[in-house]
Design an enzyme around this catalytic site. Structure first.
Site, mmCIF file in Angstrom:
data_model
loop_
_atom_site.group_PDB
_atom_site.id
_atom_site.type_symbol
_atom_site.label_atom_id
_atom_site.label_comp_id
_atom_site.label_asym_id
_atom_site.label_seq_id
_atom_site.Cartn_x
_atom_site.Cartn_y
_atom_site.Cartn_z
ATOM 1 N N ASN A 93 0.799 -1.386 0.008
ATOM 2 C CA ASN A 93 -0.163 0.095 0.079
ATOM 3 C C ASN A 93 0.765 1.141 -0.062
ATOM 4 O O ASN A 93 2.090 1.093 0.493
ATOM 5 C CB ASN A 93 -0.859 -0.141 1.086
ATOM 6 C CG ASN A 93 -2.036 -0.958 0.850
ATOM 7 O OD1 ASN A 93 -2.667 -0.909 -0.086
ATOM 8 N ND2 ASN A 93 -2.797 -1.251 2.219
ATOM 9 N N HIS A 94 0.327 2.340 -0.716
ATOM 10 C CA HIS A 94 0.777 3.794 -0.462
ATOM 11 C C HIS A 94 -0.167 4.486 0.500
ATOM 12 O O HIS A 94 -1.609 4.074 0.300
ATOM 13 C CB HIS A 94 0.785 4.269 -1.770
ATOM 14 C CG HIS A 94 1.767 3.708 -2.665
ATOM 15 N ND1 HIS A 94 2.320 4.517 -4.001
ATOM 16 C CD2 HIS A 94 2.340 2.326 -2.721
ATOM 17 C CE1 HIS A 94 3.296 3.425 -4.365
ATOM 18 N NE2 HIS A 94 3.058 2.330 -4.105
ATOM 19 N N ARG A 95 0.195 5.595 0.896
ATOM 20 C CA ARG A 95 -0.850 6.708 1.607
ATOM 21 C C ARG A 95 -1.890 7.135 0.278
ATOM 22 O O ARG A 95 -1.127 7.456 -0.428
ATOM 23 C CB ARG A 95 -0.074 7.684 2.125
ATOM 24 C CG ARG A 95 0.467 7.178 3.537
ATOM 25 C CD ARG A 95 0.819 8.355 4.409
ATOM 26 N NE ARG A 95 -0.415 9.382 4.391
ATOM 27 C CZ ARG A 95 -0.373 10.686 5.220
ATOM 28 N NH1 ARG A 95 0.773 10.988 5.696
ATOM 29 N NH2 ARG A 95 -1.364 11.477 5.474
ATOM 30 N N SER A 101 -0.210 10.218 -3.585
ATOM 31 C CA SER A 101 0.179 8.760 -2.889
ATOM 32 C C SER A 101 1.626 8.382 -3.300
ATOM 33 O O SER A 101 2.065 7.188 -3.178
ATOM 34 C CB SER A 101 -0.730 7.783 -3.828
ATOM 35 O OG SER A 101 -0.565 7.800 -5.183
#
Length: 219
Positions: A93-95, A101
């Site tokens: 995951n990325h923010r 992102s």
């Protein structure tokens, strides 16, 4: 009728299929025997298939799960994982709760864990017992698949899937339940995957058949 002469290979056998010429079939592996990864737990007799067998089964199945990842991938017993299945775990995951992102922390010269772009720890991915995951399916971060779930080929599965459901599509949706609620409760109570291997082997007809009462009688 039970088969008293049936046997299962030892669960710590890496490649349990022997071809007619006596050679070992390297495209199917018992994962518990071939995966040594601190963030992956696999139950006995769960196997994966790959037509181009990898040297590193953990990297093939869960390429974003690192030794230092905070999450885990937990897979139950007697699961069947087809070629091309991928578990996209939470460390992929990325923010995405802010403006960008972009994962600046990946390219940082400083401690990446202190960077604002580092996402928080994600949930574990949990696969129950006797789950069949079809060719090319993708299991998303934090997915929970109950016992006896069947995943259609090329599906993308997230969220929580109830036991003994058939799911397909991208995103996957429940096509139907395999049995009634009463039968599912009985099958979960029986939990044949926890029986001794010799008992499981001798009960192949009942486990693979449709007579729940016969299976319950053996339990």
């Amino acid at each position: 009728m039970s088969t008293d002469t049936a046997r299962l290979p030892a669960p710590d056998t890496a490649y349990p299929i022997t071809l007619p010429d006596g050679s070992t079939y390297k495209s199917a592996a018992f994962l518990k025997a071939v995966i040594d990864h601190p963030r992956i737990e696999v139950g006995e007799y769960t196997y994966a298939n790959a037509f181009d067998p990898p040297d590193d089964w953990a990297a093939r199945l869960a390429p974003y799960l690192y030794d230092v990842s905070p999450e885990k991938l937990v897979i139950g017993k007697f699961c069947q994982i087809a070629d091309g299945v991928r578990f996209v775990t939470a460390s992929a995951n990325h923010r995405y709760d802010g403006i960008s992102s972009f994962p600046f922390m990946m390219f940082s010269l400083d401690d990446p864990t202190e960077r604002p772009s580092m996402p928080g720890p994600g949930p574990d991915t949990i696969i129950g017992n006797d789950v069949w995951i079809g060719d090319g399916a993708t299991i998303l971060p934090g997915a929970t698949l109950g016992d006896g779930v069947i995943v259609g080929a090329n599906s993308t599965v997230g969220g929580t899937i109830p036991p003994y459901s058939i799911v397909a599509g991208s995103p996957a949706r429940i096509i139907r339940r395999r049995f009634s609620d009463e039968v599912i409760a009985e099958l979960l109570r029986i939990a044949w995957w926890d029986w001794p291997p010799e008992k499981i082997a001798s009960a192949e007809a009942e486990i693979c058949g449709g007579n729940v009462e016969a299976l319950a009688a053996l339990a």
